[in-house]
Structures are given as structure tokens and as C-alpha cells.
Enzyme design. Structure first.
Site, PDB file in Angstrom:
ATOM      1  N   PRO A   2      60.815  49.006  54.662  1.00 27.56           N
ATOM      2  CA  PRO A   2      61.717  49.885  55.413  1.00 27.56           C
ATOM      3  C   PRO A   2      61.084  51.245  55.728  1.00 27.56           C
ATOM      4  O   PRO A   2      60.802  52.023  54.827  1.00 27.56           O
ATOM      5  CB  PRO A   2      62.915  50.043  54.459  1.00 27.56           C
ATOM      6  CG  PRO A   2      62.770  48.955  53.452  1.00 27.56           C
ATOM      7  CD  PRO A   2      61.315  48.696  53.341  1.00 27.56           C
ATOM      8  N   GLU A   3      60.829  51.465  57.000  1.00 23.17           N
ATOM      9  CA  GLU A   3      60.387  52.780  57.469  1.00 23.17           C
ATOM     10  C   GLU A   3      61.553  53.364  58.271  1.00 23.17           C
ATOM     11  O   GLU A   3      62.666  52.835  58.204  1.00 23.17           O
ATOM     12  CB  GLU A   3      59.127  52.636  58.340  1.00 23.17           C
ATOM     13  CG  GLU A   3      57.977  51.950  57.602  1.00 23.17           C
ATOM     14  CD  GLU A   3      56.718  51.789  58.446  1.00 23.17           C
ATOM     15  OE1 GLU A   3      56.524  52.577  59.376  1.00 23.17           O
ATOM     16  OE2 GLU A   3      55.947  50.861  58.168  1.00 23.17           O
ATOM     17  N   ARG A 112      60.504  44.188  44.417  1.00 21.65           N
ATOM     18  CA  ARG A 112      59.365  44.797  43.706  1.00 21.65           C
ATOM     19  C   ARG A 112      59.748  45.996  42.854  1.00 21.65           C
ATOM     20  O   ARG A 112      58.896  46.601  42.220  1.00 21.65           O
ATOM     21  CB  ARG A 112      58.274  45.174  44.702  1.00 21.65           C
ATOM     22  CG  ARG A 112      57.415  43.973  45.016  1.00 21.65           C
ATOM     23  CD  ARG A 112      56.406  44.267  46.090  1.00 21.65           C
ATOM     24  NE  ARG A 112      56.452  43.204  47.085  1.00 21.65           N
ATOM     25  CZ  ARG A 112      55.842  43.229  48.259  1.00 21.65           C
ATOM     26  NH1 ARG A 112      55.146  44.281  48.609  1.00 21.65           N
ATOM     27  NH2 ARG A 112      55.932  42.231  49.074  1.00 21.65           N
TER      28      ARG A 112
END
Length: 276
Positions: A2-3, A112
DNA sequence: ATGATGCCCTGAAAGC
DNA sequence: TGCTTTCAGGGCATCA
């Protein structure tokens, strides 16, 4: 990962769904995600509060509550905020569940486990982001070519790509959109900023905006594990020109091949032909 | 100050 | 086949 476009997509979706909803209950399944708070302190701070406003700065989501506190969420690489049916079962990667008034729950998942949620007083938001030192929002009207020239020229010895990803220079650009912007602007990721002409930086300014706006229109890039708040993939991945295209012919049709190496520890993609 | 490296994490993919 | 290694990487800490 996600940017800005992915976080902005989630922000727009949550803005339509959360305000007015109340947090009835909170379950924290992975307490490291809310450090330094404990699950019980965290729950105490947000339970019973209504959502007021959802906003974004850089890649950080701000979920403002009516009790004077704001939850900050950074999704890092694999974080997700998902609107689910209340009572839905947690997955292995589910780290927190917010049961909402109405029929739904907000799930915070992170495969993660790099992401985090913090709670701060809304009155301290300004000071918090001041301290983070984020650069300008690239889609704001105030982000002009002149702004970009000034900020890049302040780091003239650096290579352009790592600088594009530096959040103090431009806020919200990550690995994917740095590669995409440089592809569009025809600039090699390894170029030193001192060697870039003003004309090239002006071109890059437009390219950054185009890459981000296009990705927002497509509800983000699902290259790895990104899903929007409704659990849907974004449609921007097949429309990328550089990132993830190693070994393919450049979509500009110039006969170039997309090459991949590492730069600053990040996978970096560029066209051998038209990026100079 | 700046640049390079390591760390946090997991699962998929590659290597042997 | 099955085990081991590598890779994906945002942001922060550490060290030269």
C-alpha cells in the site's frame, strides 16, 4: 504494497462507511501491532467511540474518533483494513477486530506483521506529523514543479529514485510509483539529482502525479497482497509500465527491454532504451 | 551529516 | 521429493 493510491482508495471507501459507526468491541490478536499500548489499554481508548472522519497523510490513515482520540494506521507492506460481516472468523493474519454498530466489523490483517496502529490525542495530531517531517502531498495543489525542484535540489548528491521514496521529500510515493514515474519521465533511477535539469524535474513532477492519479482511478495496484476495504483487488497492476515488468518489451514500443536490478535495497525496474 | 547495512516478518518461489 | 535459501520491502536503528 500500500502506497499513496492504495491508502487513498481505502480512505475513500472507509470515509463512506465508518463515520457515525460506533466501536462496540475490540479484539487484539497480535499485541505487537499496537505497541507500546497493551490490548486492554488500547481497547479502553477506542471502545464505545464513534468514528468521525477518515483522512490520510503520506501513507498513514487517520481514523478520528468522537472521543478526542485518533487511530493512526500504517499498512506497511501487507496490511489490510477490511470491512467484514460482524461475527466473521479471524484469519491467521488478523491482528485486530473492531466490532461496529450495524452489521459489520473492521478487520486489521497483516501477513508480514510490519504495520502498526497507534492511538494519539486528536489535538496532538499536528505535532505528531510535524515531528515525522513528511514532505508535501504530491496531489495537493500546492505541490508545484517549483516545490519539487526546491526539495530535490536540497539533496543534490543523491540518486533520484531513493529520493522519490524519501517521505520527507514527497509524501506517499513508494517503490512501485517511483519506478512508474521515472519510466514516464524517461529518467534513469540511478541519476544523481545534481545532473537533472529543471526541465527533467518538471517532467518528473507531472509523471509522479499521473502515476498516482492513474492508480487511484484503478483502485490501486495489487502486485503482492493489496486488497481494498471491500476485499477487492485493485486493477492497476496490469497497467503498470515498469514495476514487475522485468524481461518484457517496453510498453512505449521503443524496442527497449525492461531491466531489473537493486537500488538502495529495492527492486528497481527501468527501460534500457528510453530512460536516460 | 550521509550512506550502507540489518532488522522486523511470512509465504512463495527458486535452488540444490 | 524435500529441505534450504532467497526474495518481496517501509521505515527505523545502527554503524562506519
Amino acid at each position: 504494497m500500500p502506497e499513496l493510491p492504495e491508502v487513498e482508495t481505502i480512505r475513500r471507501q472507509l470515509s463512506r462507511e465508518l463515520p457515525g459507526k460506533r466501536i462496540l468491541n475490540v479484539q487484539v490478536l497480535y499485541s505487537k501491532a499496537i505497541k507500546p499500548l497493551t490490548p486492554s489499554r488500547f481497547a479502553k481508548m477506542v471502545k464505545g467511540a464513534k468514528f468521525v472522519k477518515i483522512s490520510r497523510r503520506a501513507k498513514v490513515l487517520r481514523l478520528e474518533l468522537a472521543n478526542g482520540r485518533t487511530m493512526l494506521v500504517h499498512l506497511k507492506m501487507t496490511g489490510r483494513l477490511l470491512l467484514q460481516k460482524r461475527g466473521a472468523a479471524p484469519r491467521k493474519e488478523t491482528e485486530a477486530i473492531f466490532e461496529l454498530s450495524g452489521r459489520r466489523a473492521l478487520f486489521y490483517d497483516d501477513l508480514r506483521r510490519f504495520g502498526w496502529i497507534r492511538v494519539i490525542k486528536t489535538a496532538e495530531l499536528g505535532a505528531y506529523f510535524e515531528k515525522q517531517g513528511y514532505g508535501p502531498e504530491p496531489l495537493a495543489a500546492s505541490f508545484t514543479p517549483k516545490t519539487l525542484i526546491a526539495c530535490l535540489r536540497a539533496h543534490s548528491g543523491k540518486r533520484i529514485k531513493p529520493l522519490l521514496m524519501d517521505q520527507t521529500c514527497i509524501a506517499g510515493v513508494g517503490n512501485i510509483y517511483a519506478d512508474e514515474s521515472l519510466w514516464d519521465a524517461g529518467i534513469l533511477p540511478t541519476r544523481r539529482v545534481a545532473d537533472l535539469t529543471d526541465q527533467e524535474i518538471i517532467k518528473l513532477h507531472g509523471a509522479v502525479r499521473r502515476a498516482l492519479e492513474k492508480a487511484i482511478r484503478n483502485r490501486g495496484t495489487s502486485a503482492d497482497s493489496y486488497l481494498d476495504a471491500f476485499g477487492r483487488e485493485g486493477t492497476n497492476f496490469p497497467r503498470l509500465n515498469a514495476y514487475g515488468q522485468a524481461g518484457t518489451r517496453c510498453k512505449r514500443g521503443d524496442g527497449g527491454i525492461i531491466k531489473k536490478t537493486k537500488l538502495g535495497g529495492r527492486g528497481t525496474h527501468w527501460c534500457l532504451k528510453h530512460q536516460k
